[in-house]
Design a protein around this motif. Structure first.
Motif, PDB file in Angstrom:
ATOM      1  N   ASP A 243      22.058  16.008   4.003  1.00  0.00           N
ATOM      2  CA  ASP A 243      23.426  16.181   4.496  1.00  0.00           C
ATOM      3  C   ASP A 243      24.148  14.843   4.670  1.00  0.00           C
ATOM      4  O   ASP A 243      25.350  14.820   4.906  1.00  0.00           O
ATOM      5  N   VAL A 244      23.399  13.747   4.562  1.00  0.00           N
ATOM      6  CA  VAL A 244      23.955  12.434   4.838  1.00  0.00           C
ATOM      7  C   VAL A 244      24.146  11.606   3.570  1.00  0.00           C
ATOM      8  O   VAL A 244      25.165  10.959   3.375  1.00  0.00           O
ATOM      9  N   ILE A 245      23.127  11.640   2.681  1.00  0.00           N
ATOM     10  CA  ILE A 245      23.162  10.838   1.458  1.00  0.00           C
ATOM     11  C   ILE A 245      23.584  11.721   0.287  1.00  0.00           C
ATOM     12  O   ILE A 245      22.893  12.684  -0.060  1.00  0.00           O
ATOM     13  N   GLU A 246      24.701  11.405  -0.308  1.00  0.00           N
ATOM     14  CA  GLU A 246      25.220  12.233  -1.391  1.00  0.00           C
ATOM     15  C   GLU A 246      24.269  12.262  -2.593  1.00  0.00           C
ATOM     16  O   GLU A 246      24.111  13.296  -3.238  1.00  0.00           O
ATOM     17  N   ASN A 247      23.655  11.122  -2.900  1.00  0.00           N
ATOM     18  CA  ASN A 247      22.726  11.047  -4.040  1.00  0.00           C
ATOM     19  C   ASN A 247      21.281  11.088  -3.560  1.00  0.00           C
ATOM     20  O   ASN A 247      20.429  10.304  -3.976  1.00  0.00           O
ATOM     21  N   TYR A 248      20.983  12.023  -2.663  1.00  0.00           N
ATOM     22  CA  TYR A 248      19.661  12.117  -2.053  1.00  0.00           C
ATOM     23  C   TYR A 248      18.556  12.259  -3.097  1.00  0.00           C
ATOM     24  O   TYR A 248      17.495  11.644  -2.982  1.00  0.00           O
ATOM     25  N   ALA A 249      18.765  13.064  -4.136  1.00  0.00           N
ATOM     26  CA  ALA A 249      17.728  13.301  -5.135  1.00  0.00           C
ATOM     27  C   ALA A 249      17.302  11.995  -5.813  1.00  0.00           C
ATOM     28  O   ALA A 249      16.111  11.765  -6.070  1.00  0.00           O
ATOM     29  N   GLU A 250      18.269  11.128  -6.080  1.00  0.00           N
ATOM     30  CA  GLU A 250      17.971   9.843  -6.710  1.00  0.00           C
ATOM     31  C   GLU A 250      17.113   8.963  -5.799  1.00  0.00           C
ATOM     32  O   GLU A 250      16.122   8.355  -6.238  1.00  0.00           O
ATOM     33  N   ILE A 251      17.469   8.910  -4.522  1.00  0.00           N
ATOM     34  CA  ILE A 251      16.717   8.100  -3.564  1.00  0.00           C
ATOM     35  C   ILE A 251      15.321   8.681  -3.354  1.00  0.00           C
ATOM     36  O   ILE A 251      14.330   7.949  -3.256  1.00  0.00           O
ATOM     37  N   GLU A 252      15.222  10.000  -3.303  1.00  0.00           N
ATOM     38  CA  GLU A 252      13.920  10.646  -3.121  1.00  0.00           C
ATOM     39  C   GLU A 252      12.992  10.333  -4.291  1.00  0.00           C
ATOM     40  O   GLU A 252      11.805  10.053  -4.101  1.00  0.00           O
ATOM     41  N   ALA A 253      13.532  10.363  -5.520  1.00  0.00           N
ATOM     42  CA  ALA A 253      12.729  10.062  -6.700  1.00  0.00           C
ATOM     43  C   ALA A 253      12.248   8.611  -6.667  1.00  0.00           C
ATOM     44  O   ALA A 253      11.097   8.311  -7.023  1.00  0.00           O
ATOM     45  N   TYR A 254      13.119   7.708  -6.236  1.00  0.00           N
ATOM     46  CA  TYR A 254      12.741   6.298  -6.144  1.00  0.00           C
ATOM     47  C   TYR A 254      11.619   6.111  -5.117  1.00  0.00           C
ATOM     48  O   TYR A 254      10.630   5.404  -5.368  1.00  0.00           O
ATOM     49  N   ALA A 255      11.770   6.749  -3.958  1.00  0.00           N
ATOM     50  CA  ALA A 255      10.764   6.622  -2.906  1.00  0.00           C
ATOM     51  C   ALA A 255       9.407   7.135  -3.375  1.00  0.00           C
ATOM     52  O   ALA A 255       8.364   6.547  -3.089  1.00  0.00           O
ATOM     53  N   ALA A 256       9.414   8.243  -4.132  1.00  0.00           N
ATOM     54  CA  ALA A 256       8.165   8.804  -4.643  1.00  0.00           C
ATOM     55  C   ALA A 256       7.495   7.855  -5.634  1.00  0.00           C
ATOM     56  O   ALA A 256       6.279   7.729  -5.684  1.00  0.00           O
ATOM     57  N   ALA A 257       8.316   7.135  -6.411  1.00  0.00           N
ATOM     58  CA  ALA A 257       7.783   6.232  -7.437  1.00  0.00           C
ATOM     59  C   ALA A 257       7.108   5.004  -6.824  1.00  0.00           C
ATOM     60  O   ALA A 257       6.146   4.483  -7.389  1.00  0.00           O
ATOM     61  N   VAL A 258       7.602   4.546  -5.692  1.00  0.00           N
ATOM     62  CA  VAL A 258       7.040   3.336  -5.082  1.00  0.00           C
ATOM     63  C   VAL A 258       6.058   3.630  -3.942  1.00  0.00           C
ATOM     64  O   VAL A 258       5.436   2.710  -3.423  1.00  0.00           O
ATOM     65  N   GLU A 259       5.900   4.878  -3.613  1.00  0.00           N
ATOM     66  CA  GLU A 259       5.091   5.246  -2.449  1.00  0.00           C
ATOM     67  C   GLU A 259       3.658   4.728  -2.560  1.00  0.00           C
ATOM     68  O   GLU A 259       3.094   4.205  -1.587  1.00  0.00           O
ATOM     69  N   ALA A 260       3.047   4.874  -3.730  1.00  0.00           N
ATOM     70  CA  ALA A 260       1.647   4.484  -3.892  1.00  0.00           C
ATOM     71  C   ALA A 260       1.443   2.989  -3.702  1.00  0.00           C
ATOM     72  O   ALA A 260       0.392   2.539  -3.206  1.00  0.00           O
ATOM     73  N   ALA A 261       2.431   2.202  -4.066  1.00  0.00           N
ATOM     74  CA  ALA A 261       2.294   0.751  -3.973  1.00  0.00           C
ATOM     75  C   ALA A 261       2.808   0.181  -2.651  1.00  0.00           C
ATOM     76  O   ALA A 261       2.631  -1.003  -2.379  1.00  0.00           O
ATOM     77  N   ALA A 262       3.430   1.026  -1.848  1.00  0.00           N
ATOM     78  CA  ALA A 262       4.041   0.562  -0.603  1.00  0.00           C
ATOM     79  C   ALA A 262       2.976   0.257   0.447  1.00  0.00           C
ATOM     80  O   ALA A 262       1.898   0.826   0.443  1.00  0.00           O
ATOM     81  N   SER A 263       3.308  -0.641   1.381  1.00  0.00           N
ATOM     82  CA  SER A 263       2.386  -0.962   2.457  1.00  0.00           C
ATOM     83  C   SER A 263       2.411   0.167   3.484  1.00  0.00           C
ATOM     84  O   SER A 263       3.330   0.976   3.510  1.00  0.00           O
ATOM     85  N   PRO A 264       1.403   0.224   4.393  1.00  0.00           N
ATOM     86  CA  PRO A 264       1.379   1.260   5.430  1.00  0.00           C
ATOM     87  C   PRO A 264       2.612   1.262   6.301  1.00  0.00           C
ATOM     88  O   PRO A 264       3.015   2.293   6.829  1.00  0.00           O
ATOM     89  N   ARG A 265       3.261   0.093   6.456  1.00  0.00           N
ATOM     90  CA  ARG A 265       4.459   0.039   7.310  1.00  0.00           C
ATOM     91  C   ARG A 265       5.651   0.692   6.638  1.00  0.00           C
ATOM     92  O   ARG A 265       6.659   0.923   7.250  1.00  0.00           O
TER      93      ARG A 265
END
Length: 266
Positions: A243-265
């Motif tokens: 309801d807040v981010i108009e291009n939520y799907a794009e941001i969600e896809a990006y987050a999923a792509a980097v999740e494995a390499a991201a640090s625990p924080r």
């Protein structure tokens, strides 16, 4: 000094509020160092709702510091902390990123207790910044406010680019380095009182975290709300990022792509 001086007025307010502290209890001065965009507004609201403590939120913002030198900011902080001489406790919160060049070791020596407030999850901190951008659309600043009325920014949205996410994550890491350096300097005095509080812990068990601060650090005993009721707060924007981010799907896809390499924080 004129009685209309704002500093005198603030000191008078502190003394009046400290009279509401429990009899026989002796508090202390609190230096609240906070990480930027860490949910500290909610924390400050909760502290202000308690008996026996007076907290000034964000003593120096980026705008307030514009024409104030680091030395003058230090003097002001030390002066504020020195006013906490009655029963109860008082102090202020401040983000080190808004006061570069300050000698936090000096300020910390003037504080009865140094409290560090942070949010461990950097990605959610970035989300907090997203919400602030959305709030600008409807003229707001903080996403949390006291009261239970309907959100006045419920329909506000914004586009958030992937490049923004990456840049803000890097910026958060830089802010955290400055924050930890300020915390280390402020608590350097041997035997000094220090408490670290985290947004996530406060969210899980607010009562227990307030008790840690009031009873264990500030010597105020059990926390008590001024009206005896739970503080009513609300968020101005929707909890659902769709309801807040108009291009939520794009941001969600990006987050999923980097999740494995991201640090625990993250």
């Amino acid at each position: 000094i004129s009685p209309t001086n704002r500093g005198d007025a603030a000191a008078g307010q502190v003394r009046r509020h400290l009279k509401d502290a429990r009899g026989g209890e002796h508090g202390t001065s609190m230096l609240g160092l906070k990480l930027a965009s860490s949910g500290s507004t909610w924390w400050a609201y909760e502290l202000k709702a308690q008996r026996g403590i007076v907290v000034e939120e964000e003593l120096f913002t980026s705008k307030k510091r514009a024409h104030v030198s680091p030395k003058k900011r230090e003097d002001k902080m030390v002066e504020r902390l020195a006013r906490c001489d009655g029963g109860g406790a008082c102090g202020f919160t401040i983000s080190p990123k808004n006061s570069p060049g300050v000698d936090w070791r000096r300020v910390g020596r003037a504080a009865g207790c140094v409290v560090a407030w942070e949010r461990s999850n950097l990605a959610k901190t970035v989300v907090s910044i997203v919400r602030k951008r959305v709030l600008r659309v409807c003229g707001g600043k903080s996403n949390v406010r006291a009261g239970g009325k309907k959100a006045d920014c419920g329909n506000a949205t914004a586009v958030f680019r992937v490049d923004d996410v990456e840049a803000l994550l890097i910026k958060q890491l830089e802010w955290r380095v400055d924050f930890e350096a300020a915390v280390a300097a402020a608590r350097a005095r041997p035997g000094s009182c220090f408490l670290r509080m985290r947004y996530e812990d406060f969210q899980r068990n607010e009562t227990a975290e307030l008790r840690r601060l009031f009873r264990d650090a500030l010597g105020l005993g059990e926390p008590r709300r001024k009206d005896g009721k739970r503080l009513a707060t609300m968020k101005k924007t929707s909890d659902d990022l769709r309801d807040v981010i108009e291009n939520y799907a794009e941001i969600e896809a990006y987050a999923a792509a980097v999740e494995a390499a991201a640090s625990p924080r993250l």
